[in-house]
Write a protein that holds these residues in place. Structure first.
Motif, PDB file in Angstrom:
ATOM      1  N   PRO A  37     -26.842 -30.928  28.024  1.00  0.00           N
ATOM      2  CA  PRO A  37     -27.218 -30.390  26.292  1.00  0.00           C
ATOM      3  C   PRO A  37     -26.314 -29.865  25.129  1.00  0.00           C
ATOM      4  O   PRO A  37     -24.995 -29.935  25.556  1.00  0.00           O
ATOM      5  N   ARG A  38     -26.244 -30.078  23.507  1.00  0.00           N
ATOM      6  CA  ARG A  38     -25.095 -29.511  23.139  1.00  0.00           C
ATOM      7  C   ARG A  38     -23.796 -29.160  23.582  1.00  0.00           C
ATOM      8  O   ARG A  38     -23.250 -28.951  22.716  1.00  0.00           O
ATOM      9  N   TRP A  39     -24.445 -27.777  23.737  1.00  0.00           N
ATOM     10  CA  TRP A  39     -23.470 -26.803  24.210  1.00  0.00           C
ATOM     11  C   TRP A  39     -23.221 -26.749  25.779  1.00  0.00           C
ATOM     12  O   TRP A  39     -21.639 -26.470  25.624  1.00  0.00           O
ATOM     13  N   ALA A  40     -23.858 -27.673  26.576  1.00  0.00           N
ATOM     14  CA  ALA A  40     -22.453 -27.822  27.221  1.00  0.00           C
ATOM     15  C   ALA A  40     -21.905 -28.732  27.320  1.00  0.00           C
ATOM     16  O   ALA A  40     -20.715 -28.982  27.744  1.00  0.00           O
ATOM     17  N   VAL A  41     -21.710 -29.836  26.247  1.00  0.00           N
ATOM     18  CA  VAL A  41     -21.120 -30.616  25.973  1.00  0.00           C
ATOM     19  C   VAL A  41     -19.840 -30.094  25.161  1.00  0.00           C
ATOM     20  O   VAL A  41     -18.683 -29.970  25.216  1.00  0.00           O
ATOM     21  N   MET A  42     -20.037 -29.110  24.765  1.00  0.00           N
ATOM     22  CA  MET A  42     -19.023 -28.075  23.332  1.00  0.00           C
ATOM     23  C   MET A  42     -18.717 -27.114  24.640  1.00  0.00           C
ATOM     24  O   MET A  42     -17.210 -27.215  24.304  1.00  0.00           O
ATOM     25  N   VAL A  43     -19.108 -26.715  25.816  1.00  0.00           N
ATOM     26  CA  VAL A  43     -18.852 -26.011  26.449  1.00  0.00           C
ATOM     27  C   VAL A  43     -16.816 -26.978  27.985  1.00  0.00           C
ATOM     28  O   VAL A  43     -16.574 -25.837  27.406  1.00  0.00           O
ATOM     29  N   TRP A  44     -17.801 -27.818  27.866  1.00  0.00           N
ATOM     30  CA  TRP A  44     -17.205 -28.953  28.488  1.00  0.00           C
ATOM     31  C   TRP A  44     -15.653 -28.893  27.801  1.00  0.00           C
ATOM     32  O   TRP A  44     -14.441 -28.986  28.223  1.00  0.00           O
ATOM     33  N   ALA A  45     -15.936 -29.607  26.481  1.00  0.00           N
ATOM     34  CA  ALA A  45     -14.912 -29.803  25.942  1.00  0.00           C
ATOM     35  C   ALA A  45     -13.794 -28.777  25.568  1.00  0.00           C
ATOM     36  O   ALA A  45     -12.488 -29.102  25.797  1.00  0.00           O
ATOM     37  N   PHE A  46     -14.392 -27.482  25.246  1.00  0.00           N
ATOM     38  CA  PHE A  46     -13.773 -26.389  24.954  1.00  0.00           C
ATOM     39  C   PHE A  46     -12.534 -25.856  26.018  1.00  0.00           C
ATOM     40  O   PHE A  46     -11.320 -26.045  26.071  1.00  0.00           O
ATOM     41  N   ALA A  47     -13.303 -26.287  27.513  1.00  0.00           N
ATOM     42  CA  ALA A  47     -12.905 -25.723  28.945  1.00  0.00           C
ATOM     43  C   ALA A  47     -11.641 -26.714  28.666  1.00  0.00           C
ATOM     44  O   ALA A  47     -10.297 -26.446  29.698  1.00  0.00           O
ATOM     45  N   LEU A  48     -12.337 -27.655  28.719  1.00  0.00           N
ATOM     46  CA  LEU A  48     -10.980 -29.366  28.856  1.00  0.00           C
ATOM     47  C   LEU A  48      -9.625 -29.010  27.932  1.00  0.00           C
ATOM     48  O   LEU A  48      -8.672 -28.813  28.460  1.00  0.00           O
ATOM     49  N   GLY A  49      -9.959 -28.592  27.123  1.00  0.00           N
ATOM     50  CA  GLY A  49      -8.646 -28.452  26.050  1.00  0.00           C
ATOM     51  C   GLY A  49      -8.369 -27.645  26.301  1.00  0.00           C
ATOM     52  O   GLY A  49      -6.670 -27.157  26.022  1.00  0.00           O
ATOM     53  N   LEU A  50      -9.022 -26.399  26.603  1.00  0.00           N
ATOM     54  CA  LEU A  50      -8.381 -24.754  26.957  1.00  0.00           C
ATOM     55  C   LEU A  50      -6.936 -25.167  28.472  1.00  0.00           C
ATOM     56  O   LEU A  50      -5.777 -24.633  28.264  1.00  0.00           O
ATOM     57  N   SER A  51      -7.381 -26.279  29.102  1.00  0.00           N
ATOM     58  CA  SER A  51      -6.874 -26.407  30.083  1.00  0.00           C
ATOM     59  C   SER A  51      -5.140 -26.668  30.275  1.00  0.00           C
ATOM     60  O   SER A  51      -4.082 -26.462  30.834  1.00  0.00           O
ATOM     61  N   ILE A  52      -5.975 -27.700  28.601  1.00  0.00           N
ATOM     62  CA  ILE A  52      -4.289 -28.541  28.665  1.00  0.00           C
ATOM     63  C   ILE A  52      -3.651 -28.092  27.411  1.00  0.00           C
ATOM     64  O   ILE A  52      -2.716 -28.246  27.779  1.00  0.00           O
ATOM     65  N   ASP A  53      -4.614 -26.963  26.860  1.00  0.00           N
ATOM     66  CA  ASP A  53      -3.249 -26.016  25.791  1.00  0.00           C
ATOM     67  C   ASP A  53      -2.857 -25.499  26.699  1.00  0.00           C
ATOM     68  O   ASP A  53      -1.961 -24.771  26.456  1.00  0.00           O
ATOM     69  N   THR A  54      -2.783 -24.740  27.934  1.00  0.00           N
ATOM     70  CA  THR A  54      -2.528 -23.767  28.323  1.00  0.00           C
ATOM     71  C   THR A  54      -0.718 -24.447  29.612  1.00  0.00           C
ATOM     72  O   THR A  54       0.032 -23.913  29.630  1.00  0.00           O
ATOM     73  N   PHE A  55      -1.376 -25.647  29.862  1.00  0.00           N
ATOM     74  CA  PHE A  55      -0.365 -26.244  30.798  1.00  0.00           C
ATOM     75  C   PHE A  55       0.984 -27.144  29.633  1.00  0.00           C
ATOM     76  O   PHE A  55       1.848 -27.329  29.786  1.00  0.00           O
ATOM     77  N   ALA A  56       0.389 -27.913  28.428  1.00  0.00           N
ATOM     78  CA  ALA A  56       1.314 -28.201  28.109  1.00  0.00           C
ATOM     79  C   ALA A  56       1.651 -27.931  26.516  1.00  0.00           C
ATOM     80  O   ALA A  56       2.395 -27.958  25.672  1.00  0.00           O
TER      81      ALA A  56
END
Length: 154
Positions: A37-56
């Motif tokens: 589902p499109r909402w799931a793709v966006m949630v996964w993408a946001f979660a991954l991006g947020l975790s990268i942002d947190t550490f980087a």
């Protein structure tokens, strides 16, 4: 978690010629199945991006860029998937073929790099440096994605 660890601990320290940084975590969004589902793709993408942002320490740049890629991924995938393909198709060189997968990855990685570096720099005074960063990072990321696809295939 593997993408986050590899990116933060290893790949964020690689800067070829001072401009090209591999952004391999985009590969995670590229691999999401066709019927996700499109909402799931966006949630996964946001979660991954947020975790990268947190550490980087990139203040939402990665989360915003990956969320946009999550929004575009189903539409771009639809351009390269045959009409008679299965609904649960996972994009790869094996399922799409080399040329369609390459173009699919190239479109999404290039869009990601343009948005990522535009948000990171927030100005276009040095547009040549911007183009070098986008081009170098996109090429290096595509090369690593194709290497991973080759390793997955064998």
């Amino acid at each position: 978690m593997l993408f986050v660890m590899v990116q933060v601990l290893i790949l964020n320290r690689v800067h070829l010629f001072g401009v090209a940084t591999p952004l391999l975590y985009v590969y995670f969004v590229l691999q999401l199945e066709r019927n996700t589902p499109r909402w799931a793709v966006m949630v996964w993408a946001f979660a991954l991006g947020l975790s990268i942002d947190t550490f980087a320490n990139t203040a939402g740049v990665t989360a915003g860029s990956l969320t946009l890629i999550g929004l575009l991924q189903p539409y771009v995938l639809g351009l390269f998937v045959p009409r008679d393909a299965a609904d649960n198709l996972s994009p790869s060189v094996r399922s799409l073929g080399l040329a369609p997968f390459f173009y699919y990855a190239m479109v999404l990685v290039t869009v990601f790099c343009v948005v990522f570096f535009a948000l990171e720099m927030l100005n276009f005074f040095n547009w040549l440096y911007f183009l070098e960063c986008v081009g170098g990072s996109a090429l290096l990321t595509l090369l690593l994605i194709l290497v991973l696809e080759n390793l997955r295939r064998s």
